[in-house]
Design an enzyme around this catalytic site. Structure first.
Site, PDB file in Angstrom:
ATOM      1  N   ASN A 221       0.841  -1.199   0.000  1.00 47.34           N
ATOM      2  CA  ASN A 221       0.000   0.000   0.000  1.00 47.34           C
ATOM      3  C   ASN A 221       0.875   1.246   0.000  1.00 47.34           C
ATOM      4  O   ASN A 221       2.102   1.152   0.012  1.00 47.34           O
ATOM      5  CB  ASN A 221      -0.949  -0.018   1.210  1.00 47.34           C
ATOM      6  CG  ASN A 221      -0.172  -0.070   2.502  1.00 47.34           C
ATOM      7  OD1 ASN A 221       0.559   0.843   2.831  1.00 47.34           O
ATOM      8  ND2 ASN A 221      -0.303  -1.178   3.223  1.00 47.34           N
ATOM      9  N   ASP A 290      -4.012  -6.332   4.827  1.00 44.44           N
ATOM     10  CA  ASP A 290      -5.035  -7.164   5.463  1.00 44.44           C
ATOM     11  C   ASP A 290      -5.077  -8.578   4.887  1.00 44.44           C
ATOM     12  O   ASP A 290      -5.592  -9.493   5.516  1.00 44.44           O
ATOM     13  CB  ASP A 290      -6.423  -6.511   5.296  1.00 44.44           C
ATOM     14  CG  ASP A 290      -6.572  -5.293   6.194  1.00 44.44           C
ATOM     15  OD1 ASP A 290      -5.972  -5.299   7.287  1.00 44.44           O
ATOM     16  OD2 ASP A 290      -7.264  -4.337   5.806  1.00 44.44           O
ATOM     17  N   LYS A 300       8.156 -17.609 -10.700  1.00 43.16           N
ATOM     18  CA  LYS A 300       7.403 -16.456 -11.183  1.00 43.16           C
ATOM     19  C   LYS A 300       6.137 -16.923 -11.922  1.00 43.16           C
ATOM     20  O   LYS A 300       6.193 -17.868 -12.714  1.00 43.16           O
ATOM     21  CB  LYS A 300       8.308 -15.670 -12.141  1.00 43.16           C
ATOM     22  CG  LYS A 300       7.740 -14.354 -12.566  1.00 43.16           C
ATOM     23  CD  LYS A 300       8.725 -13.651 -13.494  1.00 43.16           C
ATOM     24  CE  LYS A 300       7.989 -12.576 -14.261  1.00 43.16           C
ATOM     25  NZ  LYS A 300       8.700 -12.124 -15.429  1.00 43.16           N
ATOM     26  N   PHE A 334      -4.250   2.921  14.793  1.00 41.18           N
ATOM     27  CA  PHE A 334      -4.524   3.924  13.770  1.00 41.18           C
ATOM     28  C   PHE A 334      -5.702   3.460  12.926  1.00 41.18           C
ATOM     29  O   PHE A 334      -5.894   2.251  12.734  1.00 41.18           O
ATOM     30  CB  PHE A 334      -3.290   4.128  12.870  1.00 41.18           C
ATOM     31  CG  PHE A 334      -2.330   5.141  13.429  1.00 41.18           C
ATOM     32  CD1 PHE A 334      -1.641   4.890  14.597  1.00 41.18           C
ATOM     33  CD2 PHE A 334      -2.131   6.361  12.783  1.00 41.18           C
ATOM     34  CE1 PHE A 334      -0.776   5.825  15.141  1.00 41.18           C
ATOM     35  CE2 PHE A 334      -1.269   7.304  13.312  1.00 41.18           C
ATOM     36  CZ  PHE A 334      -0.594   7.040  14.490  1.00 41.18           C
ATOM     37  N   LYS A 348     -13.200   0.387  16.042  1.00 36.45           N
ATOM     38  CA  LYS A 348     -11.886  -0.277  16.143  1.00 36.45           C
ATOM     39  C   LYS A 348     -11.362  -0.230  17.568  1.00 36.45           C
ATOM     40  O   LYS A 348     -10.790  -1.200  18.059  1.00 36.45           O
ATOM     41  CB  LYS A 348     -10.880   0.402  15.199  1.00 36.45           C
ATOM     42  CG  LYS A 348     -10.983  -0.164  13.800  1.00 36.45           C
ATOM     43  CD  LYS A 348     -10.062   0.479  12.813  1.00 36.45           C
ATOM     44  CE  LYS A 348     -10.585   0.123  11.420  1.00 36.45           C
ATOM     45  NZ  LYS A 348     -10.001   0.887  10.366  1.00 36.45           N
ATOM     46  N   LYS A 352     -10.778  -3.802  19.284  1.00 39.41           N
ATOM     47  CA  LYS A 352      -9.379  -4.217  19.415  1.00 39.41           C
ATOM     48  C   LYS A 352      -8.778  -3.829  20.759  1.00 39.41           C
ATOM     49  O   LYS A 352      -7.577  -3.936  20.962  1.00 39.41           O
ATOM     50  CB  LYS A 352      -8.565  -3.650  18.257  1.00 39.41           C
ATOM     51  CG  LYS A 352      -9.127  -4.124  16.909  1.00 39.41           C
ATOM     52  CD  LYS A 352      -8.252  -3.815  15.747  1.00 39.41           C
ATOM     53  CE  LYS A 352      -8.987  -4.204  14.478  1.00 39.41           C
ATOM     54  NZ  LYS A 352      -8.167  -4.101  13.286  1.00 39.41           N
TER      55      LYS A 352
HETATM   56  N1  CTP Z   1      -3.505  -3.585  11.839  1.00 37.16           N
HETATM   57  C1  CTP Z   1      -2.809  -4.646  12.363  1.00 37.16           C
HETATM   58  N2  CTP Z   1      -2.787  -5.831  11.706  1.00 37.16           N
HETATM   59  C2  CTP Z   1      -3.458  -5.993  10.542  1.00 37.16           C
HETATM   60  C3  CTP Z   1      -4.182  -4.913   9.995  1.00 37.16           C
HETATM   61  C4  CTP Z   1      -4.186  -3.714  10.679  1.00 37.16           C
HETATM   62  O1  CTP Z   1      -2.218  -4.507  13.420  1.00 37.16           O
HETATM   63  N3  CTP Z   1      -3.391  -7.150   9.917  1.00 37.16           N
HETATM   64  C5  CTP Z   1      -3.531  -2.325  12.609  1.00 37.16           C
HETATM   65  C6  CTP Z   1      -2.893  -1.126  11.940  1.00 37.16           C
HETATM   66  O2  CTP Z   1      -1.512  -1.032  12.321  1.00 37.16           O
HETATM   67  C7  CTP Z   1      -3.681   0.043  12.481  1.00 37.16           C
HETATM   68  C8  CTP Z   1      -5.049  -0.577  12.718  1.00 37.16           C
HETATM   69  O3  CTP Z   1      -4.867  -1.968  12.719  1.00 37.16           O
HETATM   70  O4  CTP Z   1      -3.206   0.470  13.730  1.00 37.16           O
HETATM   71  C9  CTP Z   1      -6.106  -0.204  11.744  1.00 37.16           C
HETATM   72  O5  CTP Z   1      -5.781  -0.565  10.459  1.00 37.16           O
HETATM   73  P1  CTP Z   1      -6.891  -0.517   9.348  1.00 37.16           P
HETATM   74  O6  CTP Z   1      -6.360  -1.139   8.114  1.00 37.16           O
HETATM   75  O7  CTP Z   1      -7.479   0.853   9.280  1.00 37.16           O
HETATM   76  O8  CTP Z   1      -7.994  -1.432  10.045  1.00 37.16           O
HETATM   77  P2  CTP Z   1      -8.596  -2.833   9.790  1.00 37.16           P
HETATM   78  O9  CTP Z   1      -8.545  -3.571  11.068  1.00 37.16           O
HETATM   79  O10 CTP Z   1      -7.978  -3.449   8.625  1.00 37.16           O
HETATM   80  O11 CTP Z   1     -10.112  -2.435   9.582  1.00 37.16           O
HETATM   81  P3  CTP Z   1     -11.023  -2.234   8.299  1.00 37.16           P
HETATM   82  O12 CTP Z   1     -10.461  -3.009   7.184  1.00 37.16           O
HETATM   83  O13 CTP Z   1     -12.327  -2.735   8.820  1.00 37.16           O
HETATM   84  O14 CTP Z   1     -11.064  -0.751   8.070  1.00 37.16           O
END
Ligand code: CTP
Length: 415
Positions: A221, A290, A300, A334, A348, A352
């Site tokens: 990302n 995610d 490859k 975050f 969140k 969490k």
């Molecule tokens: N985060 C994490 N591990 C993951 C994904 C996210 O620890 N596998 C943490 C990020 O470091 C951040 C927080 O989760 O502090 C929120 O990340 P975000 O991508 O906004 O949240 P998601 O839990 O993925 O929620 P959603 O997809 O529902 O927005």
């Protein structure tokens, strides 16, 4: 400014050297004491006497230019004295040659040796021909100097002395003087900052993760890591021990942090869990992917004429796991959202088990991901929401720690 800030003004050899005289004046008008250092080629453009008359101080010109042995010894250590006596070093104009020397640590005259001996903030105002500015060598040096934490006052666009039109003209002296004033203010805030994180071990995650799809491709990302690195720098400045777990970014680690480099979400999870015990505060600024491909192929993936579907599995949710294991550690998550900012952040926070969620709208222009600035809302376990106006990521980091300390007191007194 309670005491006078001493500024060393390095003047490089370019047509714009004459504008450094206006800069010296603008700095003095703002209450700075200015010591001018000129390179040999700067003297070809402006006479040291101009600066001496303006600043009322002897201008330092060249290393090893003394005539007697005694003078030679004095001048050989003078750059150390100048480096110690000044709080800010500003170089204007910073020519392409000077920038290259600074980037690579070459020290063959007074200005470049002073630069190496100097430990305070550095402001650079480049000026040169457009093609020289755009050259990959200069841009690479610029990247190195920026990553070193130096403030770059970008050149203006316009008609240059060589007749070309484009970027390369030295920024207006007033703009450079203002940048120096901002740096002075930041430094004053930092040195007067309480060491209010002393005794804390702050575990911070930063940057994106990269999830391999095959040996040459990955999912990732747009996170630059700037927010997490700014948090790490702020925590060190306030006296914390800082463990920074970072995904792949193009940033240098702030001084004083313990850096653990990782690539994937799985690696990041392991690094966080390995250090969770030691941490008193956990700040999860990383943009963790995610989804990942659980068993990426060893070879490859070849192109075919047919549609390709990727099967992805969720990555471990590090924040959620940290929330389950945190005990009385403070946990800051975050939330990067495109809509329903506060509701999503609060969801969140609850799900969490965070103490604070730093929420930002990633759809806004000019802030967030790759930017040096951000605008966030802090959503706290106490039920408060605190909006923080657009500011540098460094300023935002300090606001986050300010709130975190208050939050700890509030949570402590309510138990
Ligand atoms: N985060 C994490 N591990 C993951 C994904 C996210 O620890 N596998 C943490 C990020 O470091 C951040 C927080 O989760 O502090 C929120 O990340 P975000 O991508 O906004 O949240 P998601 O839990 O993925 O929620 P959603 O997809 O529902 O927005």
């Amino acid at each position: 400014m309670p005491v006078t800030t001493n500024v060393a003004l390095g003047v490089g050899g370019g047509i714009a050297a004459y504008k450094a005289a206006e800069l010296a004046r603008a700095l003095m008008e703002r209450g700075f004491s200015v010591q001018v250092l000129m390179t040999r080629s700067a003297e070809e453009f402006v006479r040291p006497l101009t600066f001496a008359a303006l600043t009322g101080r002897k201008v330092i010109t060249n290393l090893f230019s003394a005539s007697s042995a005694e003078d030679t010894l004095a001048s050989a250590i003078e750059h150390i004295r100048v480096a110690q006596e000044n709080q800010i070093l500003v170089i204007a104009p910073a020519t392409a040659d000077l920038m290259a020397k600074l980037a690579h640590g070459l020290a063959d005259d007074f200005l470049t040796t002073t630069y190496l001996a100097f430990t305070g903030p550095v402001v650079l105002a480049p000026a040169m021909n457009t093609n020289m500015w755009n050259h990959p060598a200069t841009q690479e040096n610029l990247r190195v100097l920026r990553a070193r934490g130096h403030v770059i006052v970008e050149p203006d666009e316009g008609i240059l002395a060589c007749g070309m039109v484009g970027p390369g003209r030295l920024a207006e002296p007033e703009i450079i003087a203002q940048a120096v004033a901002n740096v002075a203010l930041g430094a004053a805030n930092r040195t007067s900052a309480k060491q209010d994180l002393e005794g804390e071990t702050v575990l911070i995650t930063a940057g994106p993760t990269q999830e391999p799809l095959d040996p040459v491709r990955y999912l990732s990302n747009r996170s630059s890591g700037k927010m997490g690195y700014a948090l790490a720098e702020a925590a060190v400045a306030r006296g914390a021990r800082v463990i920074l777990v970072s995904g792949p970014v193009a940033l240098d680690a702030p001084r004083g942090v313990e850096l653990i480099l990782v690539r994937t979400a799985v690696e990041m999870r392991k690094a966080v869990m390995d250090h969770l015990e030691e941490a008193t505060v956990i700040v999860k600024a990383a943009a963790v992917a995610d989804y990942h491909r659980s068993n990426p192929p060893q070879q490859k993936v070849k192109k075919t004429a047919t549609r390709l579907s990727l099967e992805l599995d969720p990555t471990p949710d590090i924040l959620a796991e940290a929330g389950r294991k945190k005990g009385d550690r403070l946990l800051v998550g975050f939330a990067a959202e495109t809509e329903n900012l506060i509701e999503e952040a609060r969801r969140k926070l609850e799900s969490k088990n965070c103490d604070m969620v730093v929420a930002n709208l990633v759809s806004q222009q000019g802030i967030g991901f790759e930017s040096d600035e951000n605008e966030v809302t802090l959503v706290l376990r106490t039920g408060e929401t605190i909006p923080i106006q657009r500011a540098s990521k460094s300023a935002i980091s300090h606001r986050i720690f300010d709130q975190m300390i208050k939050l700890r007191l509030a949570l402590h007194s309510s138990t």
